[in-house]
Scaffold this motif. Sequence first.
Motif, short mmCIF file in Angstrom:
data_model
loop_
_atom_site.label_atom_id
_atom_site.label_comp_id
_atom_site.label_asym_id
_atom_site.label_seq_id
_atom_site.Cartn_x
_atom_site.Cartn_y
_atom_site.Cartn_z
N LEU A 13 47.89 39.78 40.23
CA LEU A 13 46.85 38.92 39.64
C LEU A 13 45.49 39.23 40.24
O LEU A 13 44.49 39.29 39.51
CB LEU A 13 47.23 37.44 39.86
N ASP A 14 45.43 39.46 41.54
CA ASP A 14 44.14 39.79 42.18
C ASP A 14 43.61 41.13 41.67
O ASP A 14 42.40 41.28 41.42
CB ASP A 14 44.32 39.85 43.71
N ASP A 15 44.49 42.10 41.52
CA ASP A 15 44.06 43.40 41.02
C ASP A 15 43.54 43.30 39.58
O ASP A 15 42.55 43.95 39.21
CB ASP A 15 45.21 44.40 41.08
N LEU A 16 44.20 42.46 38.77
CA LEU A 16 43.74 42.27 37.39
C LEU A 16 42.37 41.60 37.36
O LEU A 16 41.51 41.96 36.55
CB LEU A 16 44.74 41.43 36.61
N GLN A 17 42.14 40.64 38.23
CA GLN A 17 40.83 39.97 38.28
C GLN A 17 39.75 40.95 38.73
O GLN A 17 38.63 40.95 38.19
CB GLN A 17 40.90 38.77 39.23
#
Length: 196
Positions: A68-72
């Motif tokens: 999720l952090d990488d997608l953000q």
Amino acid sequence: ALRRRAAMNPKGDKPKSKISASRKLSLKMLLLQRACDDLERERQDREEEKGRYLKEKLPPLQLSGLSLDDLQKLCKQLHEKIDIVDEERYDCEHKVSKHNKDIHELKLKVQDLGGKFKKPALRKVRVSADEMMRALLGSKHKGSMDLRANLKSVKKEDVKQDKVLTSEVGDWRKNVEAMSGMEGRKKMFDTGGGAQ
């Protein structure tokens, strides 16, 4: 060389073309075909350039296996790139509009420097009424237009009556003197009363 040409062609007319009309037509067709081919090639080149530019600036996204952090982070990077591209697009549009205004102003200056348009000397052309009406109305014009047919016809009897009237009136000065004073008014009254 100019004197030799003038001696060969004393009227100064342009020499006749050595190419026949059919040959000219075939050459024109070849030129048009070549121009169409060039336009198609340019369009294909632009499409390829666009594809290369998009591959270079926008690599394919790999979303599988991202947290999720990488997608953000990826979304933030994409938004930053979008902002940069929008700024560049706005700058390019502004430059284009400024160049268009400059081109328009320069065209106006060229027209002003060129001076006013001189009217060509016109030739006198004799055109009959029928030809004029045909040119104006086209196929709607029917029949011939005889301008003499509409003129008033004068008969000999009318001319004789006009001569009689003018002889009766005579000199207008004598008539005015005869009608002046009380006697003239009495004559006018008598003739007016007698007519009724």
